[in-house]
Design a protein around this motif. Structure first.
Motif, PDB file in Angstrom:
ATOM      1  N   LEU A  33       0.792  -1.263   0.213  1.00 36.49           N
ATOM      2  CA  LEU A  33       0.067   0.066  -0.029  1.00 36.49           C
ATOM      3  C   LEU A  33       0.676   1.197  -0.066  1.00 36.49           C
ATOM      4  CD1 LEU A  33      -3.062  -1.033   2.086  1.00 36.49           C
ATOM      5  CD2 LEU A  33      -3.070  -0.283  -0.055  1.00 36.49           C
ATOM      6  N   ARG A  37      -0.538   4.106  -2.496  1.00 33.26           N
ATOM      7  CA  ARG A  37      -1.045   5.330  -1.926  1.00 33.26           C
ATOM      8  C   ARG A  37      -1.015   6.588  -2.589  1.00 33.26           C
ATOM      9  NH1 ARG A  37       0.121   4.246   3.217  1.00 33.26           N
ATOM     10  NH2 ARG A  37      -1.602   2.479   3.471  1.00 33.26           N
ATOM     11  N   GLY A  38      -2.019   7.383  -3.130  1.00 35.05           N
ATOM     12  CA  GLY A  38      -2.095   8.564  -3.767  1.00 35.05           C
ATOM     13  C   GLY A  38      -1.556   8.636  -5.316  1.00 35.05           C
ATOM     14  N   CYS A  86      -5.637   3.756  -5.027  1.00 31.55           N
ATOM     15  CA  CYS A  86      -5.763   2.746  -4.107  1.00 31.55           C
ATOM     16  C   CYS A  86      -4.960   3.233  -2.614  1.00 31.55           C
ATOM     17  CB  CYS A  86      -5.277   1.459  -4.450  1.00 31.55           C
ATOM     18  SG  CYS A  86      -5.506   0.004  -3.304  1.00 31.55           S
ATOM     19  N   ASP A  87      -5.608   3.516  -1.579  1.00 26.80           N
ATOM     20  CA  ASP A  87      -5.044   4.151  -0.504  1.00 26.80           C
ATOM     21  C   ASP A  87      -5.239   3.160   0.666  1.00 26.80           C
ATOM     22  OD1 ASP A  87      -4.419   6.578  -1.657  1.00 26.80           O
ATOM     23  OD2 ASP A  87      -6.098   7.517  -1.079  1.00 26.80           O
ATOM     24  N   ASP A  88      -6.261   2.017   0.602  1.00 24.36           N
ATOM     25  CA  ASP A  88      -6.165   1.315   1.928  1.00 24.36           C
ATOM     26  C   ASP A  88      -6.576   0.052   1.477  1.00 24.36           C
ATOM     27  OD1 ASP A  88      -9.078   0.991   1.183  1.00 24.36           O
ATOM     28  OD2 ASP A  88      -9.381   3.287   1.796  1.00 24.36           O
ATOM     29  N   THR A 109       2.350  11.547  -8.054  1.00 23.86           N
ATOM     30  CA  THR A 109       1.046  11.529  -7.154  1.00 23.86           C
ATOM     31  C   THR A 109       0.222  12.249  -7.742  1.00 23.86           C
ATOM     32  OG1 THR A 109       1.749  13.033  -5.626  1.00 23.86           O
ATOM     33  CG2 THR A 109       2.828  10.949  -5.128  1.00 23.86           C
TER      34      THR A 109
END
Length: 287
Positions: A33, A37-38, A86-88, A109
């Motif tokens: 992750l 992320r971002g 997809c952050d989590d 990002t």
């Protein structure tokens, strides 16, 4: 999270099912992750398994749930395009449940899409290349990065080659990073022209390894660390320590082996941003 048809076979040669693919992403989520992320995502989906037709999906489907993060990113030439971010873990498992086998990420990002925080050179070998030559080429890239003040991180792609990445401080524009990456690739190839090339056309490469800088362009991607690959063997893209490279194969980490690896070893790319370098300063040192 409920997954439809978890017993559907996705990797016939290995007997791995859709449920196994989802479980892989559950296992690797803590390590994976931070690399997702971002960042805008491109998904490679195979609803009927890797031996059936798949496709790259850049933009979210209309049926994706409202809670899944999507962001509009500027398009070169005007307008915007919408991407999944997809952050989590819930997002990761949902996308895996939608038959996403591979996850590919931008080198920048969503907050600064024109300011890459990664530079990546991809070693793309022809069939029959000795893995020792690939390892030597990866080390050569590492040394050239060091000469211009960039820290090098290596990844087995899960396919045929290796990626060598350098974290950046996200102050230089995409076009500056792209030109720097091309200049680095040219210098690396020039140091071993019998085994390395930057020729764009395959018919000009012969049996040489292609040192590919093209992933550094705007809206281009590379395979995310810990992503499965849609290839027989079910190998994953796997970040490595440089001390591991001498015995590493590009496709050496299947789900079971990777699970055992993560149980005993931290992600070698963890905290790489602390070693971020400047693309502009690298140009100054290029000489």
């Amino acid at each position: 999270m409920k997954i439809s048809r978890p017993d559907k076979v996705f990797y016939p040669g290995e007997g791995l099912t859709k449920g196994d693919v989802v479980e892989h992403y559950r296992t690797v989520a803590p390590a994976m992750l931070p690399h997702l992320r971002g960042r805008p995502l491109t998904l490679r989906r195979y609803p009927d398994g890797i031996e059936a037709e798949g496709w790259f999906q850049k933009h979210p489907g209309e049926y994706f749930p409202s809670w899944l993060r999507t962001v509009r990113v500027p398009r070169r030439g005007g307008g915007t395009d919408e991407y999944v971010v997809c952050d989590d873990e819930d997002s990761l498992l949902y996308l895996a449940g939608q038959a996403t086998v591979e996850f590919h990420v931008w080198l920048s990002t969503v907050d600064a899409p024109e300011k890459p925080d990664l530079l990546v050179l991809d070693l793309d070998p022809p069939e029959g290349t000795d893995v020792a030559d690939l390892r030597t080429a990866a080390r050569r890239i590492r040394d050239h990065y060091a000469e211009v003040g960039l820290a090098a991180y290596v990844q087995a792609t899960g396919g045929r080659g290796f990626h060598v990445a350098a974290p950046l401080d996200a102050t230089a524009a995409t076009d500056v990073v792209l030109e720097l990456s091309r200049a680095l690739a040219d210098r690396v190839a020039a140091a071993d022209p019998d085994r390395l090339t930057t020729a764009q056309r395959k018919d000009q490469r012969g049996d040489r390894i292609f040192v590919d800088a093209n992933r550094n362009g705007y809206a281009q991607t590379f395979v995310a660390p810990y992503s499965l690959r849609a290839r027989p063997g079910a190998a994953s893209a796997t970040p490595l320590d440089w001390t591991e490279l001498g015995k590493a194969e590009p496709d050496g980490w299947g789900p079971g082996k990777l699970r055992r690896r993560l149980a005993r070893k931290d992600d070698p790319w963890r905290g790489m941003e602390k070693n971020a370098g400047s693309a502009e300063k690298a140009w100054e040192k290029f000489g």
